[in-house]
Design a protein around this motif. Structure first.
Motif: not given
Lengths: 190, 339
Positions: A75, A51-53, A22, A55-56, A18-19, B68, A44, B93, A15, A47-49
């Motif tokens: 991306l 970063y979650l993508e 970001y 992460w996954r 990941f931080s 997030i 916003e 992408p 984690q 960007l949320q979408d």
């Protein structure tokens, strides 16, 4: 620049990594998404979408395909253009243009606290290379890259022959490639 | 699309300016493994990823990171996934790149139901069978292909050697043609020369004919004397000057075949007052052979006469006689034979 090892740590569920990712990339991706979408709120959400993508799907990243930053930019651009098209399909007016998008950017402008000297130098080099292009070439590239228009759509928008638009993009990209080649030859982007 | 058109499309592809059809055409070309387009695309894509660095930076709000980070739990992710499905992007992408550069680490699956596992095993078995059949067919095809290739290579070698022979023949034919053309030219020249020679010959024959016709009539004594001197059977008698003309001399030639006598006299004095020199052949008595005249300034004279009985003459003499000559010698003797 982002270390590929950071992504390897994220793959393992780190984690903190990941931080860190970001912090190192969010200003750039926010700038890009805002340029495309023109709306803070939508940017916003996007960007949320994104970063979650990340992460996954970070395990899909392959260094052979480009640097981590290039992957994140591709991306983000791709998702933002999809949103823009979806908005167009729903009949909403696109709010982006060179002039309109400039206003919110100026308000928030300023270097990111995580920006390195290499990042600053790269921003200066790219900004200078783009502004040194003839205005018509710059405009054609930006309409394709930030608004997702095909060359035919650009030709219709500008009321210019198709061949002219293609040539402008080709020449502009070619000049940028020559000017900025050292940026990825130095290892930043390859 | 030609390769040039495809290559031209690379920067447009990286800038995102191609429509779907063009994009697909270029992607198909890239998957075919074109190294130059592949290299160009990598550079242009690196460039495209640099473009946002040229924008004036804008920072996201601080609250975004917290949202997030909080949304990263699996439940939220599942919800996010569900929401994303209808908005499936048309441009994944670098999607085409998956074909060119397969990810080093394969995509993970965190939970696999046993049914899927069983189905996978079954699928693998079927795939293995199909693969085995396909491989054996492939090996048959490969063997046939090798045979065909060997035949093709053999035929190609034969063709090449035949082409070489043909080219050699063509070259020698050309040389022969050149030779024949030169010879034809020589023959034409020779014919021309022959024609000229024939013309000259005809002209010479005509001249000869006219000369020989005129020669019978106008043959000069000098010509006959010259012919006479070449005959081995000629008789020669020399004459010398008397007291009257000590410096005079002469010669007599006799040709038995023509019965002609030739007298050549030099340094005889000039004939004055109509007087005349007379040549005598003396046997029992003198017999006149002929007369001649020496003009002023003349030093030599040739006299030619017929003399059937030359052999009987014992002596010859030239005397100066009154005009018209005399039946017997009356004047002084000027030339007389030695014996």
């Amino acid at each position: 620049m982002i270390d590929p090892a950071l992504l390897a740590r994220i793959v393992k569920g780190d984690q903190q990594a990941f931080s860190q990712l970001y912090d190192q990339s969010s200003t750039l991706l926010h700038t890009l998404a805002l340029r495309i979408l023109g709306s803070r709120e939508e940017t916003e959400e996007l960007l949320q979408d994104v970063y979650l993508e990340v992460w996954r799907k970070v395990s899909r990243y392959d260094i052979g395909r480009g640097t981590p930053v290039a992957w994140l930019i591709t991306l983000t651009r791709s998702r933002a253009i999809d949103r823009l098209r979806a908005r167009g399909a729903r009949g909403q007016q696109a709010t982006t243009s060179l002039e309109q998008s400039a206003a919110p950017q100026v308000r928030d402008s300023g270097p990111s606290p995580f920006e390195t000297q290499a990042d600053q130098e790269l921003r200066l080099a790219v900004g200078s290379a783009i502004t040194s292009l003839p205005a018509a070439q710059q405009q054609a590239i930006e309409l394709a890259y930030y608004e997702g228009l095909s060359h035919m759509e650009i030709a219709a928008r500008l009321n210019q022959p198709l061949g002219t638009v293609k040539t402008r993009i080709k020449l502009g990209m070619s000049k940028l490639r020559e000017t900025l080649r050292h940026s990825w030859d130095q290892g930043d982007f390859e | 699309m030609t390769h040039e058109e495809l290559e031209d499309a690379v920067p447009l592809y990286a800038a995102g300016a191609l429509d779907r059809t063009e994009r697909q055409a270029l992607e198909a070309h890239l998957l075919s493994g074109c190294p130059s387009c592949h290299h160009a695309l990598k550079e242009y894509q690196s460039l495209a990823a640099l473009l946002p660095f040229g924008l004036v930076q804008s920072q996201p709000p601080r609250s975004l990171k917290a949202r997030i980070m909080a949304a990263r739990n699996p439940v939220t992710s599942a919800v996010q996934d569900g929401q994303k499905d209808p908005l499936k992007p048309s441009l994944e992408p670098g999607e085409w790149m998956n074909h060119l550069f397969p990810p080093i680490t394969p995509a993970r699956s965190f939970s696999l139901p046993w049914a899927i596992g069983f189905a996978t095993v079954a699928l693998v078995a079927v795939a293995a069978y199909v693969g085995w059949t396909f491989t054996s067919r492939l090996s048959d095809d490969a063997a046939r292909m090798q045979q065909l290739e060997a035949t093709l290579q053999e035929q190609t070698t034969k063709l090449v050697s035949l082409q070489r022979v043909i080219s050699e023949r063509e070259r020698s034919l050309m040389e022969l043609q050149g030779d024949a053309s030169r010879r034809a030219h020589d023959i034409a020249e020779l014919k021309e020369q022959l024609f000229q020679r024939e013309t000259e010959l005809e002209s010479l024959e005509r001249q000869l004919a006219s000369r020989s016709a005129g020669g019978q009539r106008g043959r000069t004594p000098q010509d006959e004397l010259a012919a006479l001197l070449r005959q081995p059977s000629i008789r020669v008698v020399s004459l010398s000057g008397s007291e009257m003309a000590k410096s005079a001399s002469g010669i007599l030639l006799y040709d038995a075949s023509t019965q002609k006598v030739w007298m050549y006299a030099v340094n005889l004095p000039e004939c004055l007052n109509g007087t005349i020199y007379q040549l005598w052949a003396i046997d029992q008595k003198p017999k006149s052979i002929g007369t001649f005249h020496m003009d002023s300034g003349e030093t030599a004279h040739l006299l030619v006469k017929r003399l059937p009985d030359f052999e009987r003459a014992k002596k010859f003499a030239v005397s100066l006689e009154p005009p018209g000559g005399r039946p017997e010698p009356t004047g002084a003797v000027y030339l007389v034979s030695q014996s």
